[in-house]
Design a protein around this motif. Structure first.
Motif, mmCIF file in Angstrom:
data_model
loop_
_atom_site.group_PDB
_atom_site.id
_atom_site.type_symbol
_atom_site.label_atom_id
_atom_site.label_comp_id
_atom_site.label_asym_id
_atom_site.label_seq_id
_atom_site.Cartn_x
_atom_site.Cartn_y
_atom_site.Cartn_z
ATOM 1 N N ASN A 21 -3.129 8.369 -11.554
ATOM 2 C CA ASN A 21 -3.897 7.314 -12.922
ATOM 3 C C ASN A 21 -3.182 6.142 -12.225
ATOM 4 O OD1 ASN A 21 -3.642 5.346 -15.305
ATOM 5 N ND2 ASN A 21 -3.433 7.691 -16.668
ATOM 6 N N ILE A 22 -4.636 4.484 -12.442
ATOM 7 C CA ILE A 22 -4.406 3.422 -11.678
ATOM 8 C C ILE A 22 -3.317 2.838 -12.568
ATOM 9 C CG2 ILE A 22 -6.062 2.732 -13.832
ATOM 10 C CD1 ILE A 22 -7.440 1.148 -11.375
ATOM 11 N N GLN A 23 -2.327 2.939 -13.775
ATOM 12 C CA GLN A 23 -1.384 2.434 -14.143
ATOM 13 C C GLN A 23 -0.078 2.764 -13.760
ATOM 14 O OE1 GLN A 23 -3.764 4.141 -16.139
ATOM 15 N NE2 GLN A 23 -5.474 2.314 -17.241
ATOM 16 N N GLY B 46 6.682 -0.210 -1.025
ATOM 17 C CA GLY B 46 6.949 -1.016 -1.808
ATOM 18 C C GLY B 46 5.392 -0.253 -2.619
ATOM 19 N N ARG B 47 5.215 -0.775 -3.950
ATOM 20 C CA ARG B 47 4.458 0.455 -4.823
ATOM 21 C C ARG B 47 2.951 -0.158 -5.061
ATOM 22 N NH1 ARG B 47 7.493 3.791 -3.219
ATOM 23 N NH2 ARG B 47 9.342 4.423 -4.699
ATOM 24 N N GLU B 48 1.669 0.251 -4.671
ATOM 25 C CA GLU B 48 0.774 0.242 -5.108
ATOM 26 C C GLU B 48 -0.049 0.435 -6.696
ATOM 27 O OE1 GLU B 48 -1.710 1.891 -2.146
ATOM 28 O OE2 GLU B 48 -1.197 1.448 -1.600
ATOM 29 N N LEU B 49 -0.550 -0.006 -7.435
ATOM 30 C CA LEU B 49 -1.038 0.236 -8.616
ATOM 31 C C LEU B 49 -0.129 0.404 -9.566
ATOM 32 C CD1 LEU B 49 -2.684 4.155 -8.264
ATOM 33 C CD2 LEU B 49 -3.848 1.745 -7.527
ATOM 34 N N GLY B 50 -0.409 -0.077 -11.163
ATOM 35 C CA GLY B 50 0.236 -0.524 -11.866
ATOM 36 C C GLY B 50 0.895 -1.781 -11.910
ATOM 37 N N GLU B 51 1.613 -1.999 -12.908
ATOM 38 C CA GLU B 51 2.737 -3.209 -13.086
ATOM 39 C C GLU B 51 3.459 -3.148 -11.875
ATOM 40 O OE1 GLU B 51 6.268 -5.303 -15.553
ATOM 41 O OE2 GLU B 51 5.017 -3.263 -16.549
ATOM 42 N N TYR B 52 4.341 -2.475 -11.053
ATOM 43 C CA TYR B 52 5.158 -2.484 -10.011
ATOM 44 C C TYR B 52 4.271 -2.917 -8.693
ATOM 45 C CZ TYR B 52 9.015 0.024 -11.831
ATOM 46 O OH TYR B 52 10.286 0.579 -12.666
ATOM 47 N N GLY B 53 3.241 -3.067 -8.748
ATOM 48 C CA GLY B 53 1.712 -2.809 -7.924
ATOM 49 C C GLY B 53 1.215 -4.281 -7.576
ATOM 50 N N LEU B 54 1.665 -5.491 -8.792
ATOM 51 C CA LEU B 54 1.275 -6.537 -9.459
ATOM 52 C C LEU B 54 2.169 -7.266 -8.441
ATOM 53 C CD1 LEU B 54 -0.659 -6.680 -12.315
ATOM 54 C CD2 LEU B 54 -1.757 -6.527 -10.216
#
Length: 112
Positions: A72-74, A86-94
């Motif tokens: 899920n993109i969120q 790190g993380r991709e997608l969601g708020e963490y990805g930003l």
């Protein structure tokens, strides 16, 4: 597949499935966590509580219960240990692309 085999110890990307015998859920968790990697895992079970317990205990960035590779993109996507950074997608990805700043303004009070 045996625990000492490369397919059981490393992240292999492709149409590959490992099948390993086990006796207890604790054994499965210990084996899953004994690798240097931790991108993702899946649990297929009729007992959702047991699935949640395994998902909580396995050191992986993504865990699926009764499905696999549903994204899920969120929702943040990324691994633990040596699986990615790190993380991709969601708020963490930003987060790598933004810097948080606080600005405080004193607003004069109006006397009425």
């Amino acid at each position: 597949v045996k625990d000492s085999m490369q397919i059981a110890k490393e992240e292999i990307f492709g149409p590959v499935m490992q099948i390993l015998k086990f006796k207890t859920v604790e054994e499965v968790i210990e084996r899953a966590n004994s690798t240097r990697y931790g991108l993702a895992g899946g649990v297929f079970t009729k007992d959702i509580d047991k699935g949640l317990m395994v998902a909580q205990a396995v050191q992986a960035g993504n865990m699926w219960i009764n499905c696999y590779n549903v994204c899920n993109i969120q929702a943040p996507f990324g691994g633990f240990k040596e699986s990615g950074c790190g993380r991709e997608l969601g708020e963490y990805g930003l987060q790598p692309y933004v810097e948080v700043k606080t600005v405080t303004i004193k607003v004069p009070q109006k006397n009425s």
